[in-house]
Design a protein around this motif. Sequence first.
Motif, mmCIF file in Angstrom:
data_model
loop_
_atom_site.group_PDB
_atom_site.id
_atom_site.type_symbol
_atom_site.label_atom_id
_atom_site.label_comp_id
_atom_site.label_asym_id
_atom_site.label_seq_id
_atom_site.Cartn_x
_atom_site.Cartn_y
_atom_site.Cartn_z
ATOM 1 N N LEU A 81 -1.470 -16.453 2.346
ATOM 2 C CA LEU A 81 -2.277 -15.445 1.672
ATOM 3 C C LEU A 81 -2.925 -16.123 0.475
ATOM 4 C CD1 LEU A 81 -3.113 -12.434 1.638
ATOM 5 C CD2 LEU A 81 -1.303 -12.077 -0.057
ATOM 6 N N GLN A 82 -4.200 -16.403 0.600
ATOM 7 C CA GLN A 82 -4.959 -16.995 -0.505
ATOM 8 C C GLN A 82 -5.434 -15.864 -1.400
ATOM 9 O OE1 GLN A 82 -5.601 -20.283 -1.297
ATOM 10 N NE2 GLN A 82 -6.535 -19.462 -3.159
ATOM 11 N N MET A 83 -5.045 -15.920 -2.652
ATOM 12 C CA MET A 83 -5.381 -14.855 -3.595
ATOM 13 C C MET A 83 -6.250 -15.415 -4.705
ATOM 14 S SD MET A 83 -1.696 -12.914 -3.822
ATOM 15 C CE MET A 83 -0.954 -14.185 -4.849
ATOM 16 N N ASN A 84 -7.452 -14.912 -4.812
ATOM 17 C CA ASN A 84 -8.395 -15.350 -5.834
ATOM 18 C C ASN A 84 -8.715 -14.209 -6.781
ATOM 19 O OD1 ASN A 84 -8.573 -17.852 -4.499
ATOM 20 N ND2 ASN A 84 -10.277 -17.141 -3.229
ATOM 21 N N SER A 85 -9.215 -14.560 -7.937
ATOM 22 C CA SER A 85 -9.623 -13.564 -8.941
ATOM 23 C C SER A 85 -8.499 -12.573 -9.212
ATOM 24 C CB SER A 85 -10.885 -12.830 -8.480
ATOM 25 O OG SER A 85 -11.938 -13.729 -8.249
ATOM 26 N N LEU A 86 -7.330 -13.088 -9.440
ATOM 27 C CA LEU A 86 -6.170 -12.227 -9.632
ATOM 28 C C LEU A 86 -6.261 -11.418 -10.917
ATOM 29 C CD1 LEU A 86 -3.462 -14.660 -8.300
ATOM 30 C CD2 LEU A 86 -3.782 -12.311 -7.514
ATOM 31 N N ARG A 87 -5.679 -10.234 -10.854
ATOM 32 C CA ARG A 87 -5.729 -9.290 -11.973
ATOM 33 C C ARG A 87 -4.316 -9.025 -12.488
ATOM 34 N NH1 ARG A 87 -9.409 -5.223 -8.266
ATOM 35 N NH2 ARG A 87 -11.305 -6.511 -8.244
ATOM 36 N N PRO A 88 -4.164 -8.686 -13.750
ATOM 37 C CA PRO A 88 -2.823 -8.425 -14.296
ATOM 38 C C PRO A 88 -2.058 -7.349 -13.537
ATOM 39 C CG PRO A 88 -4.395 -8.678 -16.069
ATOM 40 C CD PRO A 88 -5.200 -8.664 -14.788
ATOM 41 N N GLU A 89 -2.768 -6.346 -13.048
ATOM 42 C CA GLU A 89 -2.087 -5.262 -12.337
ATOM 43 C C GLU A 89 -1.573 -5.685 -10.971
ATOM 44 O OE1 GLU A 89 -5.227 -5.304 -13.448
ATOM 45 O OE2 GLU A 89 -6.632 -4.371 -12.012
ATOM 46 N N GLU A 90 -1.876 -6.916 -10.567
ATOM 47 C CA GLU A 90 -1.372 -7.431 -9.297
ATOM 48 C C GLU A 90 -0.067 -8.201 -9.471
ATOM 49 O OE1 GLU A 90 -5.235 -9.183 -8.148
ATOM 50 O OE2 GLU A 90 -5.235 -7.705 -6.531
ATOM 51 N N THR A 91 0.445 -8.156 -10.644
ATOM 52 C CA THR A 91 1.783 -8.707 -10.884
ATOM 53 C C THR A 91 2.811 -7.928 -10.074
ATOM 54 O OG1 THR A 91 1.282 -9.483 -13.111
ATOM 55 C CG2 THR A 91 3.578 -8.972 -12.638
ATOM 56 N N GLY A 92 3.734 -8.667 -9.463
ATOM 57 C CA GLY A 92 4.775 -8.000 -8.698
ATOM 58 C C GLY A 92 5.421 -8.930 -7.701
ATOM 59 N N ASP A 93 6.232 -8.360 -6.852
ATOM 60 C CA ASP A 93 6.893 -9.096 -5.786
ATOM 61 C C ASP A 93 6.072 -8.961 -4.509
ATOM 62 O OD1 ASP A 93 9.959 -7.896 -7.117
ATOM 63 O OD2 ASP A 93 9.139 -9.921 -7.319
ATOM 64 N N TYR A 94 5.838 -10.091 -3.880
ATOM 65 C CA TYR A 94 5.044 -10.127 -2.660
ATOM 66 C C TYR A 94 5.953 -10.466 -1.481
ATOM 67 C CZ TYR A 94 0.686 -9.712 -5.216
ATOM 68 O OH TYR A 94 -0.343 -9.242 -5.993
ATOM 69 N N TYR A 95 5.834 -9.684 -0.433
ATOM 70 C CA TYR A 95 6.673 -9.827 0.745
ATOM 71 C C TYR A 95 5.816 -10.049 1.984
ATOM 72 C CZ TYR A 95 10.060 -7.421 -2.273
ATOM 73 O OH TYR A 95 10.879 -7.051 -3.319
ATOM 74 N N CYS A 96 6.310 -10.873 2.882
ATOM 75 C CA CYS A 96 5.685 -10.936 4.195
ATOM 76 C C CYS A 96 6.615 -10.265 5.201
ATOM 77 C CB CYS A 96 5.333 -12.355 4.607
ATOM 78 S SG CYS A 96 6.718 -13.470 4.878
ATOM 79 N N ALA A 97 6.012 -9.736 6.232
ATOM 80 C CA ALA A 97 6.746 -9.027 7.263
ATOM 81 C C ALA A 97 6.181 -9.404 8.624
ATOM 82 C CB ALA A 97 6.662 -7.525 7.043
ATOM 83 N N ALA A 98 7.040 -9.375 9.637
ATOM 84 C CA ALA A 98 6.629 -9.768 10.980
ATOM 85 C C ALA A 98 7.051 -8.706 11.989
ATOM 86 C CB ALA A 98 7.247 -11.120 11.352
ATOM 87 N N GLU A 99 6.251 -8.582 13.026
ATOM 88 C CA GLU A 99 6.581 -7.633 14.089
ATOM 89 C C GLU A 99 5.976 -8.112 15.399
ATOM 90 O OE1 GLU A 99 8.641 -5.068 14.326
ATOM 91 O OE2 GLU A 99 8.024 -5.158 16.439
ATOM 92 N N PRO A 100 6.817 -8.316 16.421
ATOM 93 C CA PRO A 100 6.297 -8.793 17.706
ATOM 94 C C PRO A 100 5.666 -7.699 18.551
ATOM 95 C CG PRO A 100 8.670 -8.566 17.811
ATOM 96 C CD PRO A 100 8.281 -8.283 16.388
ATOM 97 N N ARG A 101 5.957 -6.441 18.240
ATOM 98 C CA ARG A 101 5.497 -5.352 19.089
ATOM 99 C C ARG A 101 4.263 -4.649 18.567
ATOM 100 N NH1 ARG A 101 11.035 -2.192 19.348
ATOM 101 N NH2 ARG A 101 10.924 -2.845 17.150
ATOM 102 N N LEU A 102 3.602 -5.262 17.586
ATOM 103 C CA LEU A 102 2.336 -4.729 17.107
ATOM 104 C C LEU A 102 1.210 -5.375 17.874
ATOM 105 C CD1 LEU A 102 2.446 -4.373 13.216
ATOM 106 C CD2 LEU A 102 1.868 -2.618 14.890
ATOM 107 N N PHE A 103 0.585 -4.602 18.740
ATOM 108 C CA PHE A 103 -0.503 -5.112 19.550
ATOM 109 C C PHE A 103 -1.828 -4.573 19.016
ATOM 110 C CE2 PHE A 103 2.252 -6.998 22.610
ATOM 111 C CZ PHE A 103 3.374 -6.189 22.636
#
Length: 126
Positions: A81-103
């Motif tokens: 996840l390339q994040m540019n022009s970041l803002r202060p309100e985007e501070t936080g914990d970032y999570y990735c999630a995976a699912e094999p059954r999402l078509f």
Amino acid sequence: QVQLVESGGGLVQPGGSLRLSCALSEWTLNYYAIGWFRQAPGKEREGVSCISKIDNSTYYSDSVRGRFTIFRDNDKNIVYLQMNSLRPEETGDYYCAAEPRLFGTCVLTERKYNYWGQGTHVTVSS
């Protein structure tokens, strides 16, 4: 069971950039739709971006469209996840999630994803 490990978080100034990585334990990254979510302090977790398993189509929330880019490297089994022009309100914990059954087109709905990483923290501050 697939395991996900996020990395790349840290401190960045407003307007700066970070690239987050989500590494999957299985060598079948293209079997999974991948989503990125974030949770700001005191707020509910929200979807940021996702990439589909079939055609690599992508989707972004309105708040990040045009500034963030999601892409996958199947050889390395990593989604970025390339994040540019970041803002202060985007501070936080970032999570990735995976699912094999999402078509089809991926979605930014938490309950659709069954595998989650532990998160990486992003601080946007001067």
